[in-house]
Design a protein around this motif. Structure first.
Motif, PDB file in Angstrom:
ATOM      1  N   UNK A   1     103.997 -33.279 -16.873  1.00  0.00           N
ATOM      2  CA  UNK A   1     102.950 -33.337 -17.869  1.00  0.00           C
ATOM      3  C   UNK A   1     103.574 -33.754 -19.194  1.00  0.00           C
ATOM      4  N   UNK A   2     102.980 -34.745 -19.839  1.00  0.00           N
ATOM      5  CA  UNK A   2     103.408 -35.109 -21.185  1.00  0.00           C
ATOM      6  C   UNK A   2     102.834 -34.088 -22.154  1.00  0.00           C
ATOM      7  N   UNK A   3     103.652 -33.687 -23.125  1.00  0.00           N
ATOM      8  CA  UNK A   3     103.144 -32.778 -24.138  1.00  0.00           C
ATOM      9  C   UNK A   3     103.881 -33.021 -25.443  1.00  0.00           C
ATOM     10  N   UNK A   4     103.221 -32.722 -26.515  1.00  0.00           N
ATOM     11  CA  UNK A   4     103.804 -32.874 -27.847  1.00  0.00           C
ATOM     12  C   UNK A   4     104.202 -31.494 -28.336  1.00  0.00           C
ATOM     13  N   UNK A   5     105.451 -31.387 -28.790  1.00  0.00           N
ATOM     14  CA  UNK A   5     105.963 -30.113 -29.303  1.00  0.00           C
ATOM     15  C   UNK A   5     106.529 -30.380 -30.686  1.00  0.00           C
TER      16      UNK A   5
END
Length: 83
Positions: free
Chosen positions: A5-9
């Motif tokens: 899963x791509x996610x922005x942190x």
């Protein structure tokens, strides 16, 4: 195949710089380092090698061999529906 899963942190600039430097030193990606760190922090129950959550494969009784596949003529007759 393991889904990702791509996610922005959002992280501190100093920490992000250190992460990029460490990834460069280890010749890996920042994503790989973050994932490794998260695995240490949040141990996952991973399946053992060869263990899956898939239903078992179907099976059936073939009632034995219909033809010796080394006998080409018998094989062709069987494939054509002749006995």
């Amino acid at each position: 195949m393991i889904p990702y899963m791509d996610m922005v942190v959002s992280i501190n600039d100093t920490l992000a710089r250190r992460l990029r430097e460490e990834a460069g030193r280890r010749a890996t990606t920042t994503s790989a380092l973050v994932e490794a760190g998260l695995r240490l922090l949040l141990p996952l129950a991973e399946p053992e090698a060869g263990e899956f959550d898939a239903p078992p494969l179907p099976s059936w009784d073939s009632r034995g061999f219909r033809v010796d596949i080394a006998d080409r003529d018998a094989l062709y007759r069987s494939m054509e529906g002749d006995k």
